[in-house]
Design an enzyme around this catalytic site. Sequence first.
Site, mmCIF file in Angstrom:
data_model
loop_
_atom_site.group_PDB
_atom_site.id
_atom_site.type_symbol
_atom_site.label_atom_id
_atom_site.label_comp_id
_atom_site.label_asym_id
_atom_site.label_seq_id
_atom_site.Cartn_x
_atom_site.Cartn_y
_atom_site.Cartn_z
ATOM 1 N N LYS A 79 17.430 96.424 29.046
ATOM 2 C CA LYS A 79 16.910 96.701 30.030
ATOM 3 C C LYS A 79 16.173 98.332 29.837
ATOM 4 C CE LYS A 79 21.432 96.880 31.207
ATOM 5 N NZ LYS A 79 21.837 95.617 29.667
ATOM 6 N N ARG A 90 28.349 97.315 37.392
ATOM 7 C CA ARG A 90 29.118 96.447 36.147
ATOM 8 C C ARG A 90 29.296 95.601 36.625
ATOM 9 N NH1 ARG A 90 25.912 99.693 31.686
ATOM 10 N NH2 ARG A 90 26.472 98.740 29.916
ATOM 11 N N ARG A 100 19.509 98.220 15.784
ATOM 12 C CA ARG A 100 17.748 99.366 16.596
ATOM 13 C C ARG A 100 19.146 101.206 16.096
ATOM 14 N NH1 ARG A 100 20.173 98.301 22.886
ATOM 15 N NH2 ARG A 100 22.365 99.802 22.963
ATOM 16 N N ARG A 146 22.639 104.773 18.364
ATOM 17 C CA ARG A 146 24.224 104.819 19.247
ATOM 18 C C ARG A 146 25.210 104.432 18.195
ATOM 19 N NH1 ARG A 146 22.593 102.123 24.684
ATOM 20 N NH2 ARG A 146 25.161 101.282 24.601
ATOM 21 N N ARG A 203 31.209 94.747 24.591
ATOM 22 C CA ARG A 203 30.515 95.025 25.053
ATOM 23 C C ARG A 203 29.990 93.337 25.609
ATOM 24 N NH1 ARG A 203 26.686 98.951 22.046
ATOM 25 N NH2 ARG A 203 25.190 98.891 24.331
HETATM 26 P P1 AMP Z 1 24.796 100.708 28.312
HETATM 27 O O1 AMP Z 1 23.863 102.432 27.961
HETATM 28 O O2 AMP Z 1 24.357 100.909 29.813
HETATM 29 O O3 AMP Z 1 25.154 99.937 27.298
HETATM 30 O O4 AMP Z 1 26.542 101.612 28.215
HETATM 31 C C1 AMP Z 1 26.817 102.618 27.455
HETATM 32 C C2 AMP Z 1 28.488 102.802 27.856
HETATM 33 O O5 AMP Z 1 28.668 103.282 29.201
HETATM 34 C C3 AMP Z 1 28.890 100.994 28.156
HETATM 35 O O6 AMP Z 1 29.572 100.234 27.175
HETATM 36 C C4 AMP Z 1 30.721 101.612 28.782
HETATM 37 O O7 AMP Z 1 31.391 102.136 28.180
HETATM 38 C C5 AMP Z 1 29.775 102.927 29.144
HETATM 39 N N1 AMP Z 1 29.115 102.560 31.171
HETATM 40 C C6 AMP Z 1 27.610 102.506 31.221
HETATM 41 N N2 AMP Z 1 27.393 102.143 32.524
HETATM 42 C C7 AMP Z 1 28.497 101.667 33.106
HETATM 43 C C8 AMP Z 1 28.792 101.333 34.350
HETATM 44 N N3 AMP Z 1 27.801 100.932 34.961
HETATM 45 N N4 AMP Z 1 30.123 100.935 34.484
HETATM 46 C C9 AMP Z 1 31.137 101.197 33.535
HETATM 47 N N5 AMP Z 1 31.174 101.514 31.937
HETATM 48 C C10 AMP Z 1 29.864 102.458 32.057
#
Ligand code: AMP
Length: 214
Positions: free
Chosen positions: A13, A88, A127, A161, A172
């Site tokens: 994404k 989400r 990554r 990360r 996740r």
């Molecule tokens: P991402 O970079 O999108 O994979 O997000 C990393 C982490 O941030 C996720 O595993 C969640 O802990 C938190 N996070 C990001 N976006 C959301 C969202 N829309 N709702 C809840 N938690 C989020």
Amino acid sequence: MNIILLGPPGAGKGTQAQRLVDNHGMKQLSTGDMLRAAVKNETPTGLKVKAIMEAGELVSDEIVSALISDELASMGPETGAIFDGYPRTAAQAHALDQILEAHGRTLDKVIELEVDEDALVDRITGRFTCASCGTGYHDRHKLPKVEGVCDVCGGTEFKRRPDDNEETVRTRMQEYRSKTAPILPIYEERGIVSRVDGMASMDEVTSSIEALLA
Ligand code: AMP
């Protein structure tokens, strides 16, 4: 245009959103990036969400929806939005409807990147990115041409990360399956969902998305 990119962690994404930014001058709204910045800057929100993110769990709907609302408020109406990693949950999907309406925007498309979960664990756990320019690399699939030196900017520092380890990735994925995938029917009822094969090469995925937006 306002579009949502949906798909499990590691589906691509962020990469695809960045390409839409480069090609169309749209703006990427990544709640993950916003939260990581908050953690880095040790803001009150950052302190609240750090442990939750490290565990791979979802932070509260209120926090992420407020971030999105603030970000949209700072954008001109002519700039299209790419929602990356938001919504989400069903509550976030409903909040987004209200936020968009408040800003006089409508949701044009939801693009789901379909991927094989086992391949995702491999993708995510290898990554890393250049700390200076953000170019993405992979331990097994895309190492810099010269070891330790970024191909694009020559930087020598790289970062990973903290939530890209296998245990957190599994959590996740589970969060995606149980809370995020179930929001698709909301958008299917509106007839705005398209699916793209997220296992194809990055360029092929970009072409498929471009074709959908044309
Ligand atoms: P991402 O970079 O999108 O994979 O997000 C990393 C982490 O941030 C996720 O595993 C969640 O802990 C938190 N996070 C990001 N976006 C959301 C969202 N829309 N709702 C809840 N938690 C989020």
